[in-house]
Design an enzyme around this catalytic site. Structure first.
Site, mmCIF file in Angstrom:
data_model
loop_
_atom_site.group_PDB
_atom_site.id
_atom_site.type_symbol
_atom_site.label_atom_id
_atom_site.label_comp_id
_atom_site.label_asym_id
_atom_site.label_seq_id
_atom_site.Cartn_x
_atom_site.Cartn_y
_atom_site.Cartn_z
ATOM 1 N N SER A 80 40.871 -56.332 -17.553
ATOM 2 C CA SER A 80 40.046 -56.087 -16.361
ATOM 3 C C SER A 80 40.102 -54.660 -15.846
ATOM 4 C CB SER A 80 40.454 -57.048 -15.243
ATOM 5 O OG SER A 80 39.994 -58.351 -15.514
ATOM 6 N N LYS B 42 36.895 -52.794 -15.524
ATOM 7 C CA LYS B 42 36.028 -52.919 -14.356
ATOM 8 C C LYS B 42 36.032 -51.662 -13.491
ATOM 9 C CE LYS B 42 36.674 -57.893 -14.443
ATOM 10 N NZ LYS B 42 37.561 -58.997 -14.056
ATOM 11 N N SER C 52 38.617 -59.024 -8.811
ATOM 12 C CA SER C 52 38.544 -58.902 -10.276
ATOM 13 C C SER C 52 37.589 -59.920 -10.869
ATOM 14 C CB SER C 52 39.930 -59.049 -10.906
ATOM 15 O OG SER C 52 39.913 -58.587 -12.241
#
Length: 392
Positions: free
Chosen positions: A57, A60, A122
């Site tokens: 993640s 991101k 997230s």
């Protein structure tokens, strides 16, 4: 050729610091660990910083950075409404879809709320909705991610999706590149960074049945544990292990850290806190120049001025181990010269190289303090005559 100009002795004496002992040791079970001091550009720890790895993640951060760039340029508004496509919801909801913002099919959500969903929660769903809202398709958005990565000098990374979901190795990053990305968000978009990163929690979505609001806490392992912590992004997949790109600022000194490949959620907390504390406590930073301070000058070729003043683009400092004794750094200006006109004011044209007594070099950008135009016909003629005389 590369010109190195030593600064005047008075300047060097005025910046006397303690001579570094050996770098203080730091041991970590993380497969990758990297720590950067933005005040000086010094790398305090480098364990596999250039090793390609899956970002999970932490990818991101790039999705968010693309949005930040478009917002700052006026091409995108935080109030823009994005639609949650039913197919996107179908793919990115439920336990198998990982972290979620708990979006609903056909829901209309502002970009502002989606960015909170990406940064704080997230949300894999939020990331894909933003990608489709901005790029039309996630694949087209990934092209924008890679273009921005190239612009930021992230030479060891590639993005094939918006949320870091495992994709058989198509998406990969390096810790050094993640630090560059974090620095871009912090320095290029300070207001947006403050607005979205470092929030302790965010509320979105409703529980089934009772319809209660769903509030989720930020997983950032250093928030509330390290003074001045305000970002950035965790990541976890079975392939990548537990990772974190984080930042904190104390007394005007900002550090960026990256850890990756840790085995457990708790080990990520422990190692992140330990590394950031080590960075602030085992090292110290001494200011050298304030932002926009004059540092020196560089020769200019075929310009309407023979030299250009060099100034500090941002505050410049030198970092060295805490508790060392005696010594002074050596300061030099480095540039490929003579510089060729025209030169724009604020253009980076040189570096200040600070070498500590242990031989470690720290490099900081220097920019042109004034614009230098090209010399006119008579100016070039005069320069030519002077060169002829010099050759005689």
């Amino acid at each position: 050729m590369n010109r190195l100009r030593t600064l005047v002795a008075a300047t060097a004496l005025a910046t006397t610091i303690a001579a570094p002992a050996a770098a203080p040791p730091f041991e970590t079970p993380a497969r990758v660990a990297y720590l950067l001091d933005l005040s000086s550009g010094a790398e305090l720890l480098n364990k596999g910083a250039d090793t390609p790895m899956p970002p999970a993640s932490m990818a991101k951060m790039m999705t968010t950075e693309v949005a930040f760039e478009l917002i700052e340029s006026g091409k995108l508004s935080l109030s823009k409404t994005c639609t949650v496509q039913p197919a996107t919801w179908q793919k990115w909801h439920g336990p198998a879809a990982g972290s979620t913002m708990f979006l609903s099919p056909n829901e209309q959500v502002s970009l502002e709320n989606l960015l909170h969903g990406i940064v704080t929660l997230s949300g894999n769903d939020a990331s894909v909705v933003v990608a489709e809202c901005i790029g039309g398709t996630e694949q087209a958005f990934a092209t924008q991610m890679n273009a921005l990565a190239k612009k930021l000098g992230m030479t060891g990374s590639r993005f094939c999706n918006s949320n870091g979901w495992p994709d058989e190795g198509c998406t990969f990053v390096t810790a050094r590149d993640l630090a560059k990305l974090a620095r871009a968000s912090i320095e290029r978009h300070p207001k947006l960074y403050k607005q979205f990163y470092g929030q302790p929690s965010f509320t979105w979505g409703k529980t089934l049945g009772s319809g209660q609001d769903i509030t989720q806490a930020n997983r950032n392992p250093i928030l509330g544990k390290i003074q001045g912590a305000d970002g950035l992004k965790t990541g976890h997949t079975e392939e990548a292990g537990y990772g974190f790109t984080g930042s904190a600022e104390q007394n005007g000194r900002r550090l960026i850290m990256v850890v990756a490949g840790l085995p457990t959620y708790n080990s990520r907390i422990e190692e992140s806190v330990k590394l950031m504390n080590w960075g602030f406590n085992a090292w110290q930073s001494k200011p050298l120049y304030a932002a926009n301070a004059a540092v020196g000058s560089a020769e200019v070729q075929l310009g309407d001025a023979a030299t250009v003043p060099l100034v500090a683009e941002r505050p410049i400092a030198v970092t060295y181990p805490a508790g060392a004794v005696g010594g002074e750094p050596k300061l030099k200006i480095a540039y490929q010269g003579p510089l060729k006109a025209p030169i724009a004011k604020g253009q980076q044209v040189a570096e200040l190289v600070v070498t500590t007594p242990d031989g470690t070099a720290q490099r900081m950008p220097l920019v042109a303090g004034e614009a230098v135009g090209e010399a006119g016909f008579f100016g070039r003629l005069w320069l030519g005559l002077k060169q002829l005389v010099g050759m005689a």
